[in-house]
Structures are given as structure tokens and as C-alpha cells.
Design an enzyme around this catalytic site. Structure first.
Site, mmCIF file in Angstrom:
data_model
loop_
_atom_site.group_PDB
_atom_site.id
_atom_site.type_symbol
_atom_site.label_atom_id
_atom_site.label_comp_id
_atom_site.label_asym_id
_atom_site.label_seq_id
_atom_site.Cartn_x
_atom_site.Cartn_y
_atom_site.Cartn_z
ATOM 1 N N SER A 80 -5.194 5.386 11.514
ATOM 2 C CA SER A 80 -4.189 6.437 11.660
ATOM 3 C C SER A 80 -4.066 6.884 13.114
ATOM 4 C CB SER A 80 -4.559 7.645 10.798
ATOM 5 O OG SER A 80 -3.701 8.716 11.098
ATOM 6 N N LYS A 98 0.290 10.633 -1.148
ATOM 7 C CA LYS A 98 1.453 11.491 -0.901
ATOM 8 C C LYS A 98 2.090 12.068 -2.165
ATOM 9 C CE LYS A 98 2.845 9.597 3.557
ATOM 10 N NZ LYS A 98 3.968 9.122 4.376
ATOM 11 N N ARG A 112 12.737 -6.308 -3.814
ATOM 12 C CA ARG A 112 12.167 -7.414 -4.581
ATOM 13 C C ARG A 112 12.119 -7.034 -6.060
ATOM 14 N NH1 ARG A 112 6.164 -8.640 -2.682
ATOM 15 N NH2 ARG A 112 5.989 -6.535 -3.521
ATOM 16 N N ASN A 121 3.690 14.998 2.994
ATOM 17 C CA ASN A 121 2.770 14.475 4.013
ATOM 18 C C ASN A 121 2.135 15.602 4.814
ATOM 19 O OD1 ASN A 121 4.982 15.255 5.575
ATOM 20 N ND2 ASN A 121 4.515 13.716 7.124
ATOM 21 N N GLY A 138 9.755 1.637 -1.677
ATOM 22 C CA GLY A 138 8.447 2.273 -1.806
ATOM 23 C C GLY A 138 8.446 3.651 -1.175
ATOM 24 N N GLY A 139 7.260 4.096 -0.742
ATOM 25 C CA GLY A 139 7.104 5.441 -0.194
ATOM 26 C C GLY A 139 7.993 5.686 1.014
HETATM 27 P P1 ATR Z 1 5.076 2.264 1.734
HETATM 28 O O1 ATR Z 1 4.529 3.544 1.189
HETATM 29 O O2 ATR Z 1 4.497 1.897 3.061
HETATM 30 O O3 ATR Z 1 6.565 2.225 1.731
HETATM 31 P P2 ATR Z 1 4.873 0.821 -0.738
HETATM 32 O O4 ATR Z 1 5.177 2.078 -1.450
HETATM 33 O O5 ATR Z 1 3.802 -0.060 -1.235
HETATM 34 O O6 ATR Z 1 4.531 1.112 0.779
HETATM 35 O O7 ATR Z 1 6.255 -0.020 -0.645
HETATM 36 C C1 ATR Z 1 6.327 -1.215 -0.046
HETATM 37 C C2 ATR Z 1 7.774 -1.761 -0.133
HETATM 38 O O8 ATR Z 1 7.765 -3.030 0.501
HETATM 39 C C3 ATR Z 1 8.273 -2.001 -1.535
HETATM 40 O O9 ATR Z 1 9.674 -1.833 -1.564
HETATM 41 C C4 ATR Z 1 7.918 -3.462 -1.789
HETATM 42 O O10 ATR Z 1 8.724 -4.116 -2.736
HETATM 43 P P3 ATR Z 1 8.451 -3.973 -4.318
HETATM 44 O O11 ATR Z 1 9.089 -2.701 -4.771
HETATM 45 O O12 ATR Z 1 9.063 -5.171 -4.898
HETATM 46 O O13 ATR Z 1 6.940 -3.974 -4.479
HETATM 47 C C5 ATR Z 1 8.207 -4.031 -0.426
HETATM 48 N N1 ATR Z 1 7.459 -5.270 -0.158
HETATM 49 C C6 ATR Z 1 6.142 -5.387 0.120
HETATM 50 N N2 ATR Z 1 5.827 -6.676 0.371
HETATM 51 C C7 ATR Z 1 6.990 -7.378 0.246
HETATM 52 C C8 ATR Z 1 7.337 -8.764 0.389
HETATM 53 N N3 ATR Z 1 6.421 -9.678 0.716
HETATM 54 N N4 ATR Z 1 8.627 -9.108 0.205
HETATM 55 C C9 ATR Z 1 9.554 -8.191 -0.111
HETATM 56 N N5 ATR Z 1 9.307 -6.870 -0.258
HETATM 57 C C10 ATR Z 1 8.035 -6.477 -0.086
#
Ligand code: ATR
Length: 295
Positions: free
Chosen positions: A24, A75, A160, A96, A137-138
């Protein structure tokens, strides 16, 4: 930092909880701010397991912590141990920043404030424009809420996992009346050129440093802005591809700094003037680009 000006027994105490926490940048950012503002305080990192979150929050309150930052993966889960939420945090469903009150901690979301600030200083105005958001995601949560709040005409979610994009769509539907589309990594190229493409996935960092979520780089032709929430590496493949096609490119560093400044402002009930904020940002980006971010 001069050791004789360092915090003493009357210091206010701040910290960050997350897991992992070792990488961090917030301790550097927040202790620099405390030093820069001449505040008698200290900010420390805590690695907290998901199962221990309730005890950690109760303990931090009993230990008289003034403010806490919360990072991945807490979070959302931390919310049920708070005594209140501000409006934005409620909209996003994630916090956060926690601020001490007599009854417990109140939760805020300064990721959105940092993102909005980054949009403003980089002259990104999405109102009535088409925005493509990659990820659900987050990080994408905060981006989606901001795009909706700023009045984008269309938000195209690319993800995805369809269901995660659908959840995000449902989340903003209560306050967003623009058009929402959900697509995937195959079909995304069939949409009209968006004004801005935002990468809010983790693709492009860590082991996938040579990857971009936009496989057909020609797609950037005609796109005005490319924004990546990632800042390690400083220029992801997503951004360097976009740059080749003349896009204005912004990484996640401004967002990082301004979310931290916003947390500081909430804890101290002050507004840091523009010039000081830019001075702090410049000092921290020099430090970061010289390897400080890896410490
Ligand atoms: P963060 O809090 O950092 O946003 P997260 O909540 O785990 O992390 O979200 C990661 C995002 O990256 C998600 O949208 C994930 O897609 P999924 O919803 O399908 O899981 C996307 N992501 C992570 N690795 C990926 C990959 N190799 N290809 C495409 N999307 C990916």
C-alpha cells in the site's frame, strides 16, 4: 521529516486495514500529508484477515483511532460494523474511509472523489457522452457511479462475467436514466466510438503486465480519452496502445493521491488548497517514479 517535529503523546492516530497491505502507498501518502500540514499525527498499516474484521474495527475504536482507510478485500464487509454511511458510500455500497464519531465510525467513499478530481484536472467531461467501462469489480463500481452521476449519455459495460456487469447495472439504475449496455471482450468493438474508455480490471498489472483488455488496439482510433485505474506500471499496455492512436491517456495515480487527500480532509475537517495539493502530488509522484512505490 524532521524527527524533532515528529508526533508525540498527543498525536492523533490513523491507519489502513487490508490484506495484503505490504504494497500500500497510503502510509507514505498520509504520513507525508501529516508532515506537510504540520499535524501531530501518525498513520500505520494493518494486515487484517477477513474473519477478524469485526474485532479489528471494535479494537481500532477502543484504541481511539481518529480515522481509518479500508482497502481490498474489506471495502464492503466492513460496512455492517459502522454507525453510519455518507450518501456516496451508500450509492457505491463500498467504503474506503472511516471517520471516528462518538457512536462509532462513519463510512465514506473517497475513491469517487479522487476519480472525479482526476477527471476534472485532466479535463474529462463525460456529460452527454458515451463511456465504455471495462470491468465490474470494486474499482469499476466507483467508476460506474461517477459516470452515472456526471450524466454520461451511455455507459457500455464490458466484462468477462456477465452477471457481475448486470449487478453493477442494477446498482446504478436507481439514480441513472441514461442508456446502459452490457457486452463482452468479443462484441465490444461493434459499438460506436466512445468518448472515453476506462480500464477498471486488473489486466495490465502484476503477471499480466504485457496484456491489455483491448485486444484490437485500432479500436482506440477516434477515442478521445483512455483512463486506466492502474498506476503500477505507470503506463500500462492499454495506455501505450491508446497513446499510439492519439488518445489522451491518464493513469490511476491522480485518483490515488486525491482519494488520500479527500480522506485527510474528512478526518481533519479542512480543505487543502489546490496549490498545496498539486505540490504534494508532485513530491509523491517523484518519490514514486524513483522507486518509492515499490517499498
Ligand atoms: P478490484 O477491486 O481491484 O476492482 P475485483 O473486484 O476483483 O478487483 O475486480 C476485478 C475486475 O477485473 C473484474 O471485473 C474481473 O472480471 P470478472 O467480473 O469476470 O471476474 C476483471 N478481470 C480480472 N482478471 C481478468 C482477466 N484476466 N480478463 C478479463 N477481466 C478480468
Amino acid at each position: 521529516m524532521n524527527v524533532f517535529n515528529f508526533f508525540n503523546g498527543a498525536a492523533k492516530v490513523y491507519g489502513i486495514i487490508g490484506n495484503p497491505i505490504e504494497h500500500s502507498f497510503s502510509p507514505v501518502l498520509q504520513n507525508s500529508l501529516l508532515d506537510f500540514m504540520g499535524s501531530n499525527g501518525v498513520y500505520v498499516p494493518f494486515k487484517v484477515d477477513e474473519n477478524d474484521i469485526e474485532e479489528a474495527i471494535k479494537g481500532l475504536f477502543k484504541l481511539n483511532f481518529e480515522g481509518i482507510n479500508v482497502t481490498v478485500p474489506h471495502k464492503k464487509s466492513v460496512i455492517k460494523y459502522l454507525c453510519g454511511l455518507d450518501n456516496t458510500a451508500q450509492k457505491v455500497g463500498a467504503v474506503n474511509t472511516l471517520k471516528r464519531t462518538n457512536n462509532g465510525f462513519v463510512g465514506y467513499n473517497t475513491d469517487i472523489i479522487g476519480l472525479e478530481k482526476s477527471f476534472n484536472i485532466n479535463k474529462i467531461d463525460v456529460s452527454n457522452k458515451v463511456a465504455m467501462l471495462i470491468g465490474a469489480g470494486g474499482a469499476a463500481n466507483a467508476v460506474a457511479v461517477l459516470l452515472a452521476q456526471m450524466g454520461a449519455s451511455d455507459i457500455i459495460f464490458v466484462n468477462r462475467t456477465f452477471d457481475n456487469a448486470k449487478k453493477l447495472k442494477n446498482k446504478i439504475s436507481s439514480f441513472y436514466s441514461g442508456n446502459v449496455h452490457i457486452t463482452d471482450f468479443e462484441e465490444m468493438y461493434n459499438y460506436n466510438k466512445p468518448y472515453i474508455v476506462i480500464n477498471a480490471t486488473s489486466v495490465g498489472m502484476g503477471n499480466g503486465v504485457w496484456e491489455s483488455p483491448v485486444k484490437k488496439e485500432e479500436f482506440f482510433n477516434g477515442v478521445e480519452y483512455a483512463f486506466d485505474v492502474i498506476y503500477i506500471p505507470w503506463k500500462t499496455k492499454f495506455l501505450s496502445d491508446a497513446e499510439k492512436y492519439g488518445c489522451k491517456c491518464i493513469n490511476g495515480f491522480d485518483m490515488l493521491i486525491y482519494q488520500g487527500i479527500a480522506s485527510y480532509e474528512i478526518w481533519h475537517d479542512i480543505t487543502i488548497d489546490k496549490k498545496s495539493a498539486v505540490d504534494i502530488k508532485n513530491v509523491l509522484s517523484d518519490f514514486f517514479l524513483n522507486g518509492g512505490g515499490d517499498k
